[in-house]
Design a protein around this motif. Structure first.
Motif, PDB file in Angstrom:
ATOM      1  N   GLU A 122      35.377  42.517  22.415  1.00  0.00           N
ATOM      2  CA  GLU A 122      36.158  43.179  23.201  1.00  0.00           C
ATOM      3  C   GLU A 122      36.525  42.891  24.535  1.00  0.00           C
ATOM      4  OE1 GLU A 122      36.594  48.043  24.531  1.00  0.00           O
ATOM      5  OE2 GLU A 122      35.712  47.405  22.374  1.00  0.00           O
ATOM      6  N   VAL A 123      37.807  42.420  24.997  1.00  0.00           N
ATOM      7  CA  VAL A 123      38.176  41.940  26.472  1.00  0.00           C
ATOM      8  C   VAL A 123      38.943  43.113  26.906  1.00  0.00           C
ATOM      9  CG1 VAL A 123      38.839  40.362  27.763  1.00  0.00           C
ATOM     10  CG2 VAL A 123      37.738  39.535  25.752  1.00  0.00           C
ATOM     11  N   ARG A 124      38.426  43.785  28.166  1.00  0.00           N
ATOM     12  CA  ARG A 124      39.156  44.732  28.814  1.00  0.00           C
ATOM     13  C   ARG A 124      39.283  43.831  30.175  1.00  0.00           C
ATOM     14  NH1 ARG A 124      37.969  49.994  28.700  1.00  0.00           N
ATOM     15  NH2 ARG A 124      39.673  50.017  30.322  1.00  0.00           N
ATOM     16  N   ALA A 125      40.842  43.485  30.281  1.00  0.00           N
ATOM     17  CA  ALA A 125      41.372  42.668  31.403  1.00  0.00           C
ATOM     18  C   ALA A 125      41.983  43.648  32.562  1.00  0.00           C
ATOM     19  CB  ALA A 125      42.247  41.610  30.839  1.00  0.00           C
ATOM     20  N   ASP A 126      42.220  43.133  33.354  1.00  0.00           N
ATOM     21  CA  ASP A 126      43.254  43.604  34.545  1.00  0.00           C
ATOM     22  C   ASP A 126      42.411  44.644  35.083  1.00  0.00           C
ATOM     23  OD1 ASP A 126      45.199  41.887  33.792  1.00  0.00           O
ATOM     24  OD2 ASP A 126      46.484  43.395  32.908  1.00  0.00           O
ATOM     25  N   LEU A 127      41.055  44.394  35.499  1.00  0.00           N
ATOM     26  CA  LEU A 127      40.059  45.619  35.713  1.00  0.00           C
ATOM     27  C   LEU A 127      40.082  44.973  37.548  1.00  0.00           C
ATOM     28  CD1 LEU A 127      37.768  46.079  33.083  1.00  0.00           C
ATOM     29  CD2 LEU A 127      39.597  47.827  33.695  1.00  0.00           C
ATOM     30  N   GLN A 128      39.472  46.094  38.382  1.00  0.00           N
ATOM     31  CA  GLN A 128      39.071  45.782  39.585  1.00  0.00           C
ATOM     32  C   GLN A 128      37.672  45.311  39.710  1.00  0.00           C
ATOM     33  OE1 GLN A 128      40.596  48.420  42.932  1.00  0.00           O
ATOM     34  NE2 GLN A 128      42.024  49.152  41.420  1.00  0.00           N
ATOM     35  N   HIS A 129      37.431  44.383  40.677  1.00  0.00           N
ATOM     36  CA  HIS A 129      36.010  44.048  40.856  1.00  0.00           C
ATOM     37  C   HIS A 129      34.984  45.165  40.748  1.00  0.00           C
ATOM     38  CE1 HIS A 129      32.776  41.759  42.471  1.00  0.00           C
ATOM     39  NE2 HIS A 129      32.517  42.544  43.532  1.00  0.00           N
ATOM     40  N   GLU A 130      35.281  46.310  41.681  1.00  0.00           N
ATOM     41  CA  GLU A 130      34.320  47.281  41.682  1.00  0.00           C
ATOM     42  C   GLU A 130      34.204  47.931  40.512  1.00  0.00           C
ATOM     43  OE1 GLU A 130      36.905  46.945  43.695  1.00  0.00           O
ATOM     44  OE2 GLU A 130      36.107  46.528  45.765  1.00  0.00           O
ATOM     45  N   ASP A 131      35.225  48.209  39.580  1.00  0.00           N
ATOM     46  CA  ASP A 131      35.219  48.967  38.361  1.00  0.00           C
ATOM     47  C   ASP A 131      34.339  48.142  37.337  1.00  0.00           C
ATOM     48  OD1 ASP A 131      36.921  50.917  39.188  1.00  0.00           O
ATOM     49  OD2 ASP A 131      38.785  49.811  38.450  1.00  0.00           O
ATOM     50  N   ILE A 132      34.608  46.631  37.309  1.00  0.00           N
ATOM     51  CA  ILE A 132      33.598  45.963  36.486  1.00  0.00           C
ATOM     52  C   ILE A 132      32.202  46.157  36.825  1.00  0.00           C
ATOM     53  CG2 ILE A 132      33.116  43.702  35.926  1.00  0.00           C
ATOM     54  CD1 ILE A 132      36.198  43.018  36.212  1.00  0.00           C
ATOM     55  N   LEU A 133      31.756  46.190  38.090  1.00  0.00           N
ATOM     56  CA  LEU A 133      30.443  46.169  38.053  1.00  0.00           C
ATOM     57  C   LEU A 133      29.725  47.617  37.909  1.00  0.00           C
ATOM     58  CD1 LEU A 133      30.335  44.769  41.959  1.00  0.00           C
ATOM     59  CD2 LEU A 133      29.686  43.771  39.544  1.00  0.00           C
ATOM     60  N   ARG A 134      30.574  48.616  38.121  1.00  0.00           N
ATOM     61  CA  ARG A 134      30.305  50.005  37.786  1.00  0.00           C
ATOM     62  C   ARG A 134      30.154  50.092  36.284  1.00  0.00           C
ATOM     63  NH1 ARG A 134      33.205  53.889  35.778  1.00  0.00           N
ATOM     64  NH2 ARG A 134      35.342  52.892  36.544  1.00  0.00           N
ATOM     65  N   GLN A 135      30.993  49.487  35.432  1.00  0.00           N
ATOM     66  CA  GLN A 135      31.023  49.606  34.075  1.00  0.00           C
ATOM     67  C   GLN A 135      29.691  48.884  33.420  1.00  0.00           C
ATOM     68  OE1 GLN A 135      34.705  50.684  31.757  1.00  0.00           O
ATOM     69  NE2 GLN A 135      35.688  49.895  33.749  1.00  0.00           N
ATOM     70  N   LEU A 195      50.576  40.117  43.650  1.00  0.00           N
ATOM     71  CA  LEU A 195      49.747  41.347  43.249  1.00  0.00           C
ATOM     72  C   LEU A 195      49.631  42.497  44.287  1.00  0.00           C
ATOM     73  CD1 LEU A 195      46.522  39.617  41.530  1.00  0.00           C
ATOM     74  CD2 LEU A 195      48.237  40.404  40.268  1.00  0.00           C
ATOM     75  N   THR A 196      49.477  43.928  43.712  1.00  0.00           N
ATOM     76  CA  THR A 196      49.273  44.873  44.654  1.00  0.00           C
ATOM     77  C   THR A 196      48.125  45.044  45.569  1.00  0.00           C
ATOM     78  OG1 THR A 196      48.261  46.165  42.851  1.00  0.00           O
ATOM     79  CG2 THR A 196      50.518  46.477  42.965  1.00  0.00           C
ATOM     80  N   GLY A 197      48.344  45.576  46.509  1.00  0.00           N
ATOM     81  CA  GLY A 197      47.222  45.370  47.627  1.00  0.00           C
ATOM     82  C   GLY A 197      45.982  45.839  47.328  1.00  0.00           C
ATOM     83  N   ASN A 198      45.527  46.977  46.266  1.00  0.00           N
ATOM     84  CA  ASN A 198      44.454  47.350  45.885  1.00  0.00           C
ATOM     85  C   ASN A 198      43.764  46.647  45.051  1.00  0.00           C
ATOM     86  OD1 ASN A 198      46.316  47.791  43.820  1.00  0.00           O
ATOM     87  ND2 ASN A 198      45.160  49.548  43.028  1.00  0.00           N
ATOM     88  N   MET A 199      44.396  45.537  44.641  1.00  0.00           N
ATOM     89  CA  MET A 199      43.667  44.805  43.638  1.00  0.00           C
ATOM     90  C   MET A 199      42.700  43.462  44.488  1.00  0.00           C
ATOM     91  SD  MET A 199      46.559  44.249  40.561  1.00  0.00           S
ATOM     92  CE  MET A 199      45.252  43.915  39.451  1.00  0.00           C
ATOM     93  N   GLN A 200      41.498  43.236  43.678  1.00  0.00           N
ATOM     94  CA  GLN A 200      40.697  42.366  44.365  1.00  0.00           C
ATOM     95  C   GLN A 200      41.429  40.911  44.793  1.00  0.00           C
ATOM     96  OE1 GLN A 200      37.744  43.023  45.848  1.00  0.00           O
ATOM     97  NE2 GLN A 200      37.418  40.915  46.725  1.00  0.00           N
ATOM     98  N   GLY A 201      42.197  40.561  43.727  1.00  0.00           N
ATOM     99  CA  GLY A 201      42.815  39.196  43.624  1.00  0.00           C
ATOM    100  C   GLY A 201      43.621  39.218  44.749  1.00  0.00           C
ATOM    101  N   ARG A 202      44.518  40.097  45.022  1.00  0.00           N
ATOM    102  CA  ARG A 202      45.396  40.054  46.263  1.00  0.00           C
ATOM    103  C   ARG A 202      44.604  40.350  47.628  1.00  0.00           C
ATOM    104  NH1 ARG A 202      50.296  42.463  48.219  1.00  0.00           N
ATOM    105  NH2 ARG A 202      50.337  42.077  50.254  1.00  0.00           N
TER     106      ARG A 202
END
Length: 310
Positions: A122-135, A195-202
């Motif tokens: 199960e791949v959950r994509a389009d997540l922010q860096h902080e959300d991945i670490l938290r989860q 990408l939007t400014g709130n995303m780590q990639g941006r």
């Protein structure tokens, strides 16, 4: 104390709504509420701030949720370990991925599935860096694929996967599109979709633009990779994308991918897992695959092929 009670409390913390938590646990709302009330009695502390509607967890409840997540994760890890000893690895691998790595994740999950045919992924994509670490920390993911910054918090193990490099994606008729390379300064002067400014990639892109002494002013911003490509396809826009995305999209007809230089810097992307023992058997299995898989070679080989066709 029952595992079921802990599951209900974790679901309530996640959903922040009694009815949604009950639905997620496939029970009635009264059954979920009663189970949590009994847990409060057993622990002799209030866990939920109750009013006319759900108002959140108490400070004690927030701490108990952390323990509940850990206990449930250990239970699941124990089941997976026993299953692996008996019949081989089975179950579900859960991975969170930042948007810019969605084009590379299949180079890791494909060999994993080959090595462990009884495991679903199960791949959950389009997540922010902080959300991945938290989860990952909260045991919601077995692993994450994200940026390996120097300031990565303690409590994680990492395996470098590849260096994220960037290309300017623009219309084939654009003057910049016919060059062997383009500078970040030149890219900043184009009509951009980013990408939007709130995303780590941006945020990474903004740092690279700033290093070149410029600041982009995108007229279109989105959290969707497909939307970026769709806008460039119109011939009116350009965007900056990771080279890894070419693994999935190639270079669509009518577009050109030009490597960006000045600065020609790359950002490390890697696998992140929780640093705890014995940990998730799924995480250990994926880490083993990651250490034996050369994603850099795969991405460069495929991207080079498409670039020659562009």
């Amino acid at each position: 104390m029952l595992f079921r009670q802990l599951e209900y409390l974790v679901a309530l913390s996640r959903e922040r709504h009694f009815a949604r938590a009950a639905q997620a646990c496939y029970v009635s709302q009264p059954a979920l509420s009663e189970a949590i009330r009994k847990l409060e009695e057993e622990l002799d502390v209030p866990l939920v701030r109750r009013g006319r509607k759900y108002e959140g967890l108490t400070p004690e409840g927030e701490r108990i949720v952390v323990w509940a997540q850990r206990i449930l994760a250990d239970r699941d890890a124990l089941k997976d370990e026993v299953s692996a000893l008996r019949t081989g690895l089975s179950g579900t691998l859960r991975v969170g991925v930042i948007p810019t790595a969605t084009g590379a994740v299949s180079l890791l999950t494909s060999p994993f599935c080959t090595a462990h045919p009884l495991v679903g992924v199960e791949v959950r994509a389009d997540l922010q860096h902080e959300d991945i670490l938290r989860q990952v920390q909260n045991f919601e993911f077995d692993a994450g694929i994200t940026y390996l910054h120097k300031d990565l918090p303690e409590g994680f193990r990492t395996v470098p996967l590849y260096q994220e490099r960037y290309v300017l994606l623009t219309g084939a008729a654009d003057n910049v599109g016919h060059r062997a390379t383009a500078t970040w300064s030149q890219a900043s002067r184009l009509p951009l979709c980013l990408l939007t400014g709130n995303m780590q990639g941006r945020r990474v892109l903004d740092e690279l633009f700033a290093e070149a002494g410029v600041r982009p002013s995108p007229r279109v911003e989105t959290d969707s990779v497909a939307t970026l490509f769709a806008h460039v396809r119109t011939g009116q826009w350009a965007t900056v994308v990771p080279q890894a995305w070419l693994h999935v999209f190639g270079i669509p007809h009518g577009m050109r991918a030009v490597p960006l230089v000045e600065p020609a810097r790359a950002v490390r992307v890697g696998l992140v897992t929780a640093a705890r023992e014995p940990g998730s058997v799924m995480a250990r299995a994926l880490t083993d695959i990651a250490r034996r898989t050369d994603l850099t070679a795969g991405l460069e080989r495929l991207s080079g092929t498409w670039a020659s066709q562009g």
